[in-house]
Design an enzyme around this catalytic site. Structure first.
Site, PDB file in Angstrom:
ATOM      1  N   ASN A   9       0.871  -1.180   0.000  1.00  0.00           N
ATOM      2  CA  ASN A   9       0.000   0.000   0.000  1.00  0.00           C
ATOM      3  C   ASN A   9       0.907   1.229   0.000  1.00  0.00           C
ATOM      4  O   ASN A   9       1.449   1.608   1.027  1.00  0.00           O
ATOM      5  CB  ASN A   9      -0.891  -0.033   1.255  1.00  0.00           C
ATOM      6  CG  ASN A   9      -1.791   1.177   1.349  1.00  0.00           C
ATOM      7  OD1 ASN A   9      -1.882   1.971   0.411  1.00  0.00           O
ATOM      8  ND2 ASN A   9      -2.466   1.338   2.480  1.00  0.00           N
ATOM      9  N   LYS A  11       0.068   4.202  -0.438  1.00  0.00           N
ATOM     10  CA  LYS A  11      -0.625   5.395   0.082  1.00  0.00           C
ATOM     11  C   LYS A  11      -0.306   6.598  -0.821  1.00  0.00           C
ATOM     12  O   LYS A  11      -0.140   6.417  -2.031  1.00  0.00           O
ATOM     13  CB  LYS A  11      -0.247   5.645   1.539  1.00  0.00           C
ATOM     14  CG  LYS A  11      -0.416   4.390   2.401  1.00  0.00           C
ATOM     15  CD  LYS A  11      -0.315   4.643   3.869  1.00  0.00           C
ATOM     16  CE  LYS A  11      -0.489   3.325   4.614  1.00  0.00           C
ATOM     17  NZ  LYS A  11      -0.510   3.467   6.059  1.00  0.00           N
ATOM     18  N   HIS A  97      -9.833   1.324   4.079  1.00  0.00           N
ATOM     19  CA  HIS A  97      -8.608   1.492   4.874  1.00  0.00           C
ATOM     20  C   HIS A  97      -8.901   2.447   6.025  1.00  0.00           C
ATOM     21  O   HIS A  97      -9.685   3.390   5.877  1.00  0.00           O
ATOM     22  CB  HIS A  97      -7.482   2.040   3.984  1.00  0.00           C
ATOM     23  CG  HIS A  97      -6.160   2.019   4.682  1.00  0.00           C
ATOM     24  ND1 HIS A  97      -5.793   2.989   5.571  1.00  0.00           N
ATOM     25  CD2 HIS A  97      -5.144   1.109   4.654  1.00  0.00           C
ATOM     26  CE1 HIS A  97      -4.588   2.679   6.053  1.00  0.00           C
ATOM     27  NE2 HIS A  97      -4.176   1.558   5.513  1.00  0.00           N
ATOM     28  N   GLU A  99      -7.385   4.857   7.195  1.00  0.00           N
ATOM     29  CA  GLU A  99      -7.166   6.278   6.896  1.00  0.00           C
ATOM     30  C   GLU A  99      -8.354   6.858   6.132  1.00  0.00           C
ATOM     31  O   GLU A  99      -8.686   8.035   6.300  1.00  0.00           O
ATOM     32  CB  GLU A  99      -5.850   6.445   6.112  1.00  0.00           C
ATOM     33  CG  GLU A  99      -4.648   6.209   7.026  1.00  0.00           C
ATOM     34  CD  GLU A  99      -3.425   5.603   6.360  1.00  0.00           C
ATOM     35  OE1 GLU A  99      -3.321   5.641   5.124  1.00  0.00           O
ATOM     36  OE2 GLU A  99      -2.572   5.068   7.099  1.00  0.00           O
ATOM     37  N   GLU A 169      -6.262  -4.644  10.234  1.00  0.00           N
ATOM     38  CA  GLU A 169      -5.205  -3.679  10.521  1.00  0.00           C
ATOM     39  C   GLU A 169      -5.537  -2.920  11.803  1.00  0.00           C
ATOM     40  O   GLU A 169      -6.324  -1.964  11.775  1.00  0.00           O
ATOM     41  CB  GLU A 169      -5.081  -2.674   9.378  1.00  0.00           C
ATOM     42  CG  GLU A 169      -4.747  -3.302   8.043  1.00  0.00           C
ATOM     43  CD  GLU A 169      -4.115  -2.297   7.100  1.00  0.00           C
ATOM     44  OE1 GLU A 169      -2.960  -2.503   6.722  1.00  0.00           O
ATOM     45  OE2 GLU A 169      -4.765  -1.294   6.776  1.00  0.00           O
ATOM     46  N   GLY A 175       1.808   2.318  10.818  1.00  0.00           N
ATOM     47  CA  GLY A 175       2.791   3.395  10.689  1.00  0.00           C
ATOM     48  C   GLY A 175       3.422   3.822  12.001  1.00  0.00           C
ATOM     49  O   GLY A 175       4.094   4.855  12.082  1.00  0.00           O
ATOM     50  N   SER A 215       2.690  -2.138  10.438  1.00  0.00           N
ATOM     51  CA  SER A 215       4.131  -2.236  10.684  1.00  0.00           C
ATOM     52  C   SER A 215       4.718  -3.613  10.374  1.00  0.00           C
ATOM     53  O   SER A 215       5.613  -4.081  11.068  1.00  0.00           O
ATOM     54  CB  SER A 215       4.458  -1.807  12.121  1.00  0.00           C
ATOM     55  OG  SER A 215       4.051  -0.462  12.331  1.00  0.00           O
TER      56      SER A 215
END
Ligand code: PGA
Length: 253
Positions: A9, A11, A97, A99, A169, A175, A215
């Site tokens: 990904n 991003k 996702h 985000e 996730e 991250g 991560s």
């Protein structure tokens, strides 16, 4: 046998030139995809065709969009529809996702629409779920994730969910460098599979690939992917480094 997937990904990172260099480096690093294994690259919209062309003819390599609109078509400036993604020959779309959920207010109901529109266009969703830190600290992550699955997926038929792809996730691990332990990942993946078993039966649940994200790195991929209910990973930061992601691909079961 379930698909084992290493999904990158990117991003909102890398220029086209940097992305192409990354793919070149990755393809020249030793990697070996078996019949049941796939490498998927979720890249920014403007590069989808370029990266797809770069991977043309490479067995078990796929390109994914990172998102699609919940609307079919029309006056939605700046949006990209599932039909458009299908029309350039893609197979995968990342849906929900964290985000997108957090910064773009994507609710479980909106994500149900996105999953539907992907089905209408014969696109495979990589459906993301996962809890924020406060939920994990309160110990209610199982019911939190179960609600995400129920509200976005449970209207689908068993046939639609056969071979489906879910990415778990935990938001606190994305991250942050803080990975869930392989035991925590296995525990949640087994829970997700049991939720799907309850609703759709064991035969369907056993075909669903459940990826772990948060991560994942070359140094922890083998241990995490080695767990029985972990079928690969959705990888952000480490997917931007060719040798790291090549090692992650090689860690698939
Ligand atoms: P990360 O991101 O690997 O950088 O934690 C994972 C993701 O958000 O998909």
């Amino acid at each position: 046998m379930r698909k084992q997937i290493a999904a990158a990904n990117w991003k909102m990172n890398l220029t086209l030139q940097q992305g192409e260099t990354l793919i070149d480096e990755l393809l020249s690093a030793p990697h070996d995809l078996k019949e049941n294994q796939q490498a998927v690259f979720a890249v920014p919209f403007p590069y989808l065709i370029n990266i797809k062309n770069k991977l043309a003819g490479k067995k078990n390599f796929f390109v994914a969009a990172q998102n699609c609109s919940d609307k079919k078509s029309g006056a939605y400036t700046g949006e990209v529809s599932a039909e458009m993604i299908k029309s350039i020959g893609l197979q995968y779309v990342v849906i929900g996702h964290s985000e997108r959920r957090e910064y773009f207010n994507e609710t479980n109901a909106v994500l149900a629409e996105k999953v539907n529109i992907c089905f209408e266009n014969e696109l495979q969703s990589i459906f993301c779920c996962g809890e924020p830190l406060a939920i994990r600290e309160a110990g209610t992550q199982n019911s939190y994730v179960e609600t995400q699955l129920k509200e976005s997926l449970f209207h689908l038929t068993a046939a639609q969910l056969t071979g489906f792809v879910i990415a778990y996730e935990p938001i606190w691990a994305i991250g942050t460098g803080k990975t869930a332990s392989s035991e925590q990942a296995q525990e949640m993946h087994a829970h997700i599979r049991s939720v799907m078993t309850k609703q759709y039966g064991n035969d369907v649940a056993e075909t669903i690939s459940i990826l772990y994200g948060g991560s994942v790195k070359a140094s922890n991929a083998k241990e995490i992917f080695g767990k029985p209910d972990v079928d690969g990973g959705l990888v952000g930061g480490a997917s931007l480094i060719a040798v790291e992601f090549a090692a992650i691909i090689n860690a698939l079961k």
